[in-house]
Every structure is written in structure tokens, then in C-alpha cells.
Scaffold this active site. Structure first.
Site, PDB file in Angstrom:
ATOM      1  N   GLY A   1       0.853  -1.184   0.000  1.00 40.79           N
ATOM      2  CA  GLY A   1       0.000   0.000   0.000  1.00 40.79           C
ATOM      3  C   GLY A   1       0.890   1.235   0.000  1.00 40.79           C
ATOM      4  NE  ARG A   2      -2.784   4.964   1.887  1.00 40.50           N
ATOM      5  CZ  ARG A   2      -4.108   4.927   1.929  1.00 40.50           C
ATOM      6  NH1 ARG A   2      -4.801   5.762   1.202  1.00 40.50           N
ATOM      7  NH2 ARG A   2      -4.740   4.082   2.703  1.00 40.50           N
ATOM      8  CB  ILE A   3       3.245   2.330   4.716  1.00 40.56           C
ATOM      9  CG1 ILE A   3       2.320   3.353   5.387  1.00 40.56           C
ATOM     10  CG2 ILE A   3       4.517   2.140   5.534  1.00 40.56           C
ATOM     11  CD1 ILE A   3       1.695   2.891   6.700  1.00 40.56           C
TER      12      ILE A   3
ATOM     13  NE  ARG B   1      -5.515  -7.881   0.099  1.00 41.46           N
ATOM     14  CZ  ARG B   1      -6.343  -7.187   0.851  1.00 41.46           C
ATOM     15  NH1 ARG B   1      -7.352  -7.777   1.436  1.00 41.46           N
ATOM     16  NH2 ARG B   1      -6.183  -5.895   1.036  1.00 41.46           N
TER      17      ARG B   1
ATOM     18  CB  ALA C   1       2.038  -5.122   9.357  1.00 35.14           C
ATOM     19  NE  ARG C   2      -3.080  -2.328  13.777  1.00 30.19           N
ATOM     20  CZ  ARG C   2      -2.587  -1.109  13.526  1.00 30.19           C
ATOM     21  NH1 ARG C   2      -1.302  -0.925  13.384  1.00 30.19           N
ATOM     22  NH2 ARG C   2      -3.391  -0.063  13.425  1.00 30.19           N
TER      23      ARG C   2
ATOM     24  CD  GLU D   1       0.586  -3.347  19.561  1.00 29.12           C
ATOM     25  OE1 GLU D   1       1.356  -3.924  18.788  1.00 29.12           O
ATOM     26  OE2 GLU D   1       0.280  -2.149  19.458  1.00 29.12           O
TER      27      GLU D   1
ATOM     28  CG  HIS E   1       1.934   0.316  17.697  1.00 29.19           C
ATOM     29  ND1 HIS E   1       0.871  -0.543  17.665  1.00 29.19           N
ATOM     30  CD2 HIS E   1       1.823   1.052  16.559  1.00 29.19           C
ATOM     31  CE1 HIS E   1       0.155  -0.339  16.576  1.00 29.19           C
ATOM     32  NE2 HIS E   1       0.723   0.630  15.885  1.00 29.19           N
ATOM     33  CB  ILE E   2       7.061   4.585  18.371  1.00 27.46           C
ATOM     34  CG1 ILE E   2       8.333   3.776  18.081  1.00 27.46           C
ATOM     35  CG2 ILE E   2       6.677   4.503  19.849  1.00 27.46           C
ATOM     36  CD1 ILE E   2       9.594   4.348  18.736  1.00 27.46           C
TER      37      ILE E   2
HETATM   38  C1  GLV Z   1      -0.684   2.697  13.581  1.00 30.22           C
HETATM   39  O1  GLV Z   1      -0.356   1.584  13.770  1.00 30.22           O
HETATM   40  C2  GLV Z   1      -1.707   3.068  12.655  1.00 30.22           C
HETATM   41  O2  GLV Z   1      -2.427   2.177  12.177  1.00 30.22           O
HETATM   42  O3  GLV Z   1      -1.848   4.258  12.381  1.00 30.22           O
END
Ligand code: GLV
Length: 321
Positions: free
Chosen positions: A156-158, A179, A239-240, A269, A287-288
Site C-alpha cells: 500500500g502507501r507505506i 494481494r 504492520a500489526r 500488545e 508501536h511508534i
Molecule cells: C498505527 O499503527 C496506525 O495504524 O496508524
């Protein structure tokens, strides 16, 4: 006319809170209390809007108990804390904060990659512990980033921001799996080549994960995938939590199935799998990835603008449903 009531469910910049107070009757959680689901439901009674982060789960049970709710504005691009189909079925608008965090998060992807490949955390701990006695030819020798093969899972964008940095800044060969494949113009703009997931795992010297969480993406990287990677590879999860099987990763790091990992997100987390805390070859951040003040301000502003846009003018800026 009576102002609509909203809940700001987390601590937020005081100036954003002041803006919201101009338009709404605001109940806020500036103390950042970690409410239980029942407490969140109690706080949401009579509220038409909620300013949320990934820490507040919005699901069918909550929606049924909060009939006044019309919109939840997440201060995050990810929205796996939202049960989006349930929100849509309940007629509740959902919004997130895309775009404003793309470049900052892509920067952090590189920061975490560099810290991991060049063993910065491990070497800093060594120095702070007073263990440094002399220069040695192989001390904390890591992996090169420039000129290596960068794999990106999720484009995606990131992902595209990370690809641009890798291809144009570090002279990397960039391969990706997603995908859906990007069109040729987008692939050439970020200098990335589409490959199968198996080839991505096999060929990457460094693999960065930036795919959104979904049940299908759960444990996209577990023991079988780690076993397909190069033993010299590094893995970065931006990601997550849940995209990586953290227990399997800790085991793989311990057994040197791969060389190192950098993690910004975790399963469950803020708890971190205890085995990850015991392996030296992992860099752990809380998560920063989007955490610069200008970007966090832009995210908060966009979430606030979504509440104002939707509740006062009937139009959200960045709707998800
Ligand atoms: C951070 O994890 C976000 O989804 O912005």
C-alpha cells in the site's frame, strides 16, 4: 442548538481537544485510563461520536449497547479494532487517518531495518553494560542494507514509501508481494518488482511487513515461512501484531533460522511474548512507527476533522464505510 455529545476515548493533544470542545459536548479521557469494554460502553452512552485509537474495540456488542453512536473516528490508519461489517450494519460511520502518516512510517521502517541489520540495540546494551574493552574486527558485524535485496509484504502507501527509499536511496533491489499487483507506472515509480510470496521469502535479504491485519493475514509469517527465508535474513514487522507468529519468531531467532528481527507491533500488545524479551537478536519498539509530533498532530487533526465533517456537515473526510 444543543451541541452533539462525543467521547474522546484516549489522551489527545490539548489543542485538538479545545477545537473539539468548540463544536461538541466533549467527555474526554485525558488521563488515558485503559477502560474495559464495559467501561467504554458506559462512557459512550448518549454519545454520537467517538474519537478512538487501536486500543478501543468497536464490535457488535458495543454497537448494540450504544444506539446513539453515529461515527467512530480512529486516530490510526489501521482499523482492525473496528468490526467494520458490524459498524456498517449498525449504520455507524468509520474513519481512519490515511496518507498523513505514510512518509513518517516509511522512515521508521528504514530506522528499524537499519537498527536491526546493523545490531544497534544489541551493541548499545553491550556498551551501557560496561562490556566494551577494545575495537575488534568482527564486533557486532551485521548485514549490509545498501545494495541488498529488500522484500516488502503488503504494497500500500507505506510499502511504496519504503520501496522508494530502498530503491532510490539505498540502491536496493526491491521485490514485493501483495494481494493485488501495482500497475506498471506505480511499480516503476517505487522501483519494485512483483514476485510470489514464496520467492519473496526465498530471495529477500531483508523482509519488511506492511500489510493490513485481517483474519486471512493472521500468522502470515510463522515457522513454515521463517524456514523458507535466508538464514542471514532480517525481518521487520511494522504492520500489526498477529501478522507474525511471535512465539515461532522467538524460536527462529533463538535457533538462528533467520539472523535478526525488528518489531514495532506485537500479538496482544502492549504485552510482548516473553520469549522475545530473552533473545538478543531482536530490536523491540513500542508501536511508534508514526510517532513524530507533526505526524501525530496531523493524525489527531484528521480524526477530529472527520468528527466535525460528519456530525456537523454530514460528510466524513476519510470514510471506511
Ligand atoms: C498505527 O499503527 C496506525 O495504524 O496508524
Amino acid at each position: 442548538m444543543k451541541k452533539p455529545a462525543i467521547l474522546v476515548a484516549c489522551a489527545v493533544f490539548p489543542e485538538v481537544l479545545l477545537q473539539l470542545q468548540q463544536h461538541f459536548e466533549v467527555t474526554s479521557n485525558q488521563e488515558d485510563v485503559a477502560w474495559t469494554p464495559a467501561e467504554l460502553i458506559a462512557q459512550l452512552q448518549g454519545k454520537q461520536g467517538a474519537f478512538t485509537t487501536g486500543s478501543q474495540r468497536i464490535d457488535a456488542e458495543l454497537l448494540a449497547a450504544c444506539p446513539a453512536l453515529k461515527i467512530c473516528a480512529n486516530m490510526a490508519v489501521g482499523y482492525n479494532n473496528f468490526d467494520l461489517p458490524a459498524m456498517t450494519a449498525a449504520g455507524v460511520k468509520a474513519t481512519n487517518t490515511p496518507d498523513v502518516l505514510t512518509e513518517t512510517t516509511a522512515d521508521f521502517g528504514f530506522a528499524l531495518l537499519m537498527a536491526t541489520a546493523r545490531r544497534m540495540a544489541e551493541s548499545e546494551h553491550f556498551l551501557r553494560a560496561g562490556l566494551w574493552q577494545r575495537w575488534r574486527y568482527d564486533m557486532f558485524a551485521g548485514a549490509d542494507v545498501h545494495g541488498s535485496t529488500l522484500g516488502i509484504l503488503g504494497m500500500g502507501r507505506i510499502g511504496q514509501g519504503i520501496a522508494r527509499r530502498g530503491a532510490h536511496g539505498f540502491g536496493m533491489k526491491v521485490i514485493y508481494h501483495n494481494r493485488s499487483r501495482l500497475d506498471a507506472a506505480a511499480e516503476s515509480a517505487c522501483g519494485a518488482t512483483y514476485v510470489s510470496k514464496a520467492d519473496l521469502l526465498k530471495q529477500a535479504d531483508h523482509l519488511i511487513l506492511v500489510l493490513p491485519y485481517s483474519p486471512e493475514a493472521h500468522h502470515s509469517i510463522g515457522a513454515p515461512e521463517l524456514a523458507q527465508m535466508k538464514p542471514t535474513a532480517t525481518l521487520v514487522n511494522l504492520a500489526r501484531g498477529g501478522i507474525v507468529d511471535d512465539a515461532a519468531l522467538a524460536q527462529a531467532l533463538k535457533n538462528r533460522v533467520i539472523t535478526a528481527a525488528g518489531l514495532d507491533v506485537y500479538e496482544g500488545e502492549p504485552a510482548v511474548h516473553p520469549a522475545l524479551l530473552t533473545v538478543p537478536n531482536v530490536v523491540l519498539t513500542p508501536h511508534i512507527a508514526s510517532a513524530t509530533l507533526p505526524t501525530r498532530m496531523a493524525m489527531a487533526q484528521l480524526a477530529a476533522d472527520n468528527l466535525v465533517g460528519f456530525l456537523l456537515h454530514g460528510k466524513a473526510l476519510t470514510p471506511l464505510n
